[in-house]
Each structure stands twice: as structure tokens, then as C-alpha cells.
Enzyme design. Structure first.
Site, mmCIF file in Angstrom:
data_model
loop_
_atom_site.group_PDB
_atom_site.id
_atom_site.type_symbol
_atom_site.label_atom_id
_atom_site.label_comp_id
_atom_site.label_asym_id
_atom_site.label_seq_id
_atom_site.Cartn_x
_atom_site.Cartn_y
_atom_site.Cartn_z
ATOM 1 N N ASN A 286 23.505 21.251 8.504
ATOM 2 C CA ASN A 286 24.390 22.243 7.884
ATOM 3 C C ASN A 286 23.581 23.304 7.160
ATOM 4 O OD1 ASN A 286 26.670 20.646 8.558
ATOM 5 N ND2 ASN A 286 26.529 19.534 6.605
ATOM 6 N N GLY B 147 22.659 19.392 5.222
ATOM 7 C CA GLY B 147 23.245 18.435 6.157
ATOM 8 C C GLY B 147 22.503 17.114 6.040
ATOM 9 N N ASN C 132 18.536 16.869 6.185
ATOM 10 C CA ASN C 132 17.806 16.513 4.966
ATOM 11 C C ASN C 132 16.931 15.285 5.199
ATOM 12 O OD1 ASN C 132 19.350 18.520 3.746
ATOM 13 N ND2 ASN C 132 20.749 17.089 2.756
ATOM 14 N N ASN D 194 24.995 3.946 -1.816
ATOM 15 C CA ASN D 194 24.977 3.964 -3.274
ATOM 16 C C ASN D 194 25.969 2.918 -3.782
ATOM 17 O OD1 ASN D 194 27.612 5.128 -3.420
ATOM 18 N ND2 ASN D 194 26.761 7.197 -3.400
ATOM 19 N N GLY E 19 21.413 5.780 -8.595
ATOM 20 C CA GLY E 19 21.148 7.037 -9.274
ATOM 21 C C GLY E 19 19.910 6.928 -10.142
ATOM 22 N N ASP F 232 19.681 11.600 0.362
ATOM 23 C CA ASP F 232 19.072 11.835 1.672
ATOM 24 C C ASP F 232 17.552 11.786 1.580
ATOM 25 O OD1 ASP F 232 21.597 12.198 2.756
ATOM 26 O OD2 ASP F 232 21.568 14.360 2.418
#
Length: 306
Positions: free
Chosen positions: A10, A38, A42, A180, A216, A246
Site C-alpha cells: 500500500n 502495506g 513493510n 499481538n 507493545g 510488521d
């Protein structure tokens, strides 16, 4: 040793704001920019910048955006197997607030045309040691690529994002699942309802032979061989979290590719996840997705200083 990524590409349109607008509210941006992005794009750049040989199977239009993305792939040393289709290259509208959090809306565009892998594309998958997949392309293509990889003895890594219900026949083909904590709980259903680390590791354990759950800034969980290892995060000054997951996935796969037959053992996964966590920590200190992805030398320097 080599990696292939089958996935999306993208052009990201990024607006920076003081805070994410509420429904019905208009806010003024403090800046705007466009970046290559995208999930597939990535991740493949992250693999390449971490030093692995990598190929990319994707679909793009014939517009200016595709030229931008192809130039970035060439600069990174990625072997691109890109279909040019009669549709606009995918785009993503991203809003990033002052705390580096974001909201993203993706228009798949040409990515939706990546269906029914060609004989050449299947050969690219079968020739690799590791296949990395995500869910921004049609699910049937993800399943086809995973089947092709399994038949060839290629390791299958699935980053189950953006999250959606996954058929059991796809999960049966996955060697390593990367999600995640929110994606892990959604995939696991009631098993993931509890908030503890132990509950989260037990939630993902039945889904694949091995799993990595990113947390995270709090680090990651590595689940393999009946054991779980908790990895600490890195304290950094975050600017933009777009593409951090990514970056983690691409760096993780590149590190695993270097470890050969032992790559799915707990210690190999832990070492690879530590490398990937450092790469992601660097990425969030920079704006954009692809521009933020660090090189192997930068990751090594970061880890040496820590």
C-alpha cells in the site's frame, strides 16, 4: 537460506494530529506525508534490512504509487514478483496522534486481485526456507500459499493481522503464529478472556506448534515446546507506532532464517524475538512504516548499547 513474503503493498497517507477525532468530529492535522506501506511490503523490507535474502509476491496497479513502492523494494534488495493489475495500488489512510497511537483504514485496491497463485509464484514459495504471510490479501490466497509451502517443506509463519476468523485448515498449516495480545485473545475466544500472561500463553498454545505474542512496549511472549518465555520491552521515546508490528515480524523471520533446523526451538525463538523487539523499538522512534525500519547494523548497535 531464504524467505518469501506473500502479501499486501500500500501507499500510506499519514496525518499527524494532537488527538484522534471522535465520531462526527473534525480536527486539524499538524502535518501530512505519504510513505510506502502495506503489511506485506513493510514485512518484506524488514526482512531485507535485517540481512536475509527475500522475495515478495504481491499485486499492484500501474499508477504512480506502484512506481514508488517498486523503487523502495529495489533499493532494499528485494526480489519482486509483482503482478501489475487493472486496479489502483492499495492505499491506507493513517491518523497518528501526539502519543504515537494510530487508527488505520485500508483500501485494498490491487491487493484484492492477488488470487489463484500462478505456477511461477508457487515456485517462488516452494523454493524458500521460510514463508511469511499476513491477512491483507484474500484469505484463499493465504491458504494456497501455506499449502504450497507445506508440500515443499517450507516453514510457514502467519501474522494473523488484521484479525479475522481463521479456518482450521489454515491453522493446521501454520508452524509459527505471530499475533499481538488483542489478536491472540480474539482468536482464542474464551480461552483468552483472562488478562494474565499465563492465560494468554495457554490461549495461543493450541493454535500452532509455536507462537510469539507481542505486547507493545511491554515486550513479548514466546510459546514453544510446552514452555513460555516472557521478554521485556525497551523504553524508547515513541513517535509513530505504524508498522512496528510488521517490523517485528520481518526481523523475527530474518533472524529465524539464519538459525536453520533449530529455528522453532524455544531458545532460537527467544533469540529471534529479542532481535525483532529491538528492531521494532527503533522503528517506533521514527515516522512512517517503511522509512522507520532499521538495518541489521542499527539493530546490533541498539542491542550492544542496551
Amino acid at each position: 537460506m531464504s524467505v518469501v513474503v506473500v502479501g499486501s503493498a500500500n501507499l500510506d497517507l499519514v496525518y499527524t494530529v494532537e488527538r484522534i477525532p471522535r465520531p462526527g468530529e473534525t480536527v486539524l492535522a499538524t502535518g501530512a506525508a505519504s510513505y510506502p506501506g502495506g503489511k506485506g511490503n513493510n514485512q518484506v523490507v524488514a526482512v531485507a534490512r535485517s540481512g536475509a535474502e527475500v522475495a515478495f509476491v504481491a499485486a499492484m496497479g500501474t499508477d504512480d504509487a506502484s512506481g514508488t513502492l517498486l523503487a523502495v523494494l529495489a533499493d532494499a534488495g528485494v526480489r519482486a514478483h509483482v503482478r501489475r493489475v487493472d486496479a489502483p495500488t492499495g492505499t491506507a489512510l493513517i491518523t497518528v496522534d501526539a502519543s504515537a497511537e494510530n487508527v488505520i483504514v485500508v483500501n485494498p485496491g490491487a491487493n484484492a486481485a492477488l488470487v489463484e497463485l500462478t505456477a511461477e509464484e508457487r515456485e517462488v514459495v516452494a523454493a524458500a526456507d521460510v514463508l511469511l504471510l499476513q491477512l491483507e490479501i484474500p484469505l484463499g490466497t493465504v491458504l494456497e500459499a501455506a499449502r504450497t509451502a507445506r508440500e515443499a517443506g517450507t516453514l510457514v509463519v502467519l501474522n494473523a493481522a488484521p484479525i479475522q476468523p481463521l479456518p482450521q485448515d489454515l491453522l493446521d498449516l501454520v508452524d509459527l503464529l505471530v499475533v499481538n495480545e488483542h489478536e491472540a485473545r480474539e482468536l482464542a475466544g474464551e480461552r483468552g478472556a483472562a488478562g494474565s500472561v499465563d492465560a494468554l500463553s495457554e490461549a495461543v498454545r493450541p493454535l500452532a506448534p509455536a507462537a510469539v505474542v507481542t505486547l507493545g512496549g511491554e515486550g513479548a511472549l514466546v510459546v514453544a515446546g510446552g514452555a513460555t518465555r516472557r521478554l521485556s520491552g525497551h523504553a524508547v521515546d515513541a513517535v509513530d507506532t505504524t508498522g512496528a508490528g510488521d517490523t517485528f515480524c520481518g526481523a523475527l523471520v530474518a533472524a529465524l532464517d539464519r538459525r536453520g533446523s533449530e529455528r522453532l526451538g524455544l531458545e532460537s525463538l527467544v533469540a529471534a524475538a529479542e532481535w525483532a523487539g529491538a528492531a521494532a523499538a527503533i522503528a517506533v522512534t521514527r515516522p512512517g512504516a517503511v522509512p522507520a525500519i532499521p538495518t541489521a547494523d542499527e539493530v546490533e548497535d541498539f542491542l550492544a548499547r542496551r
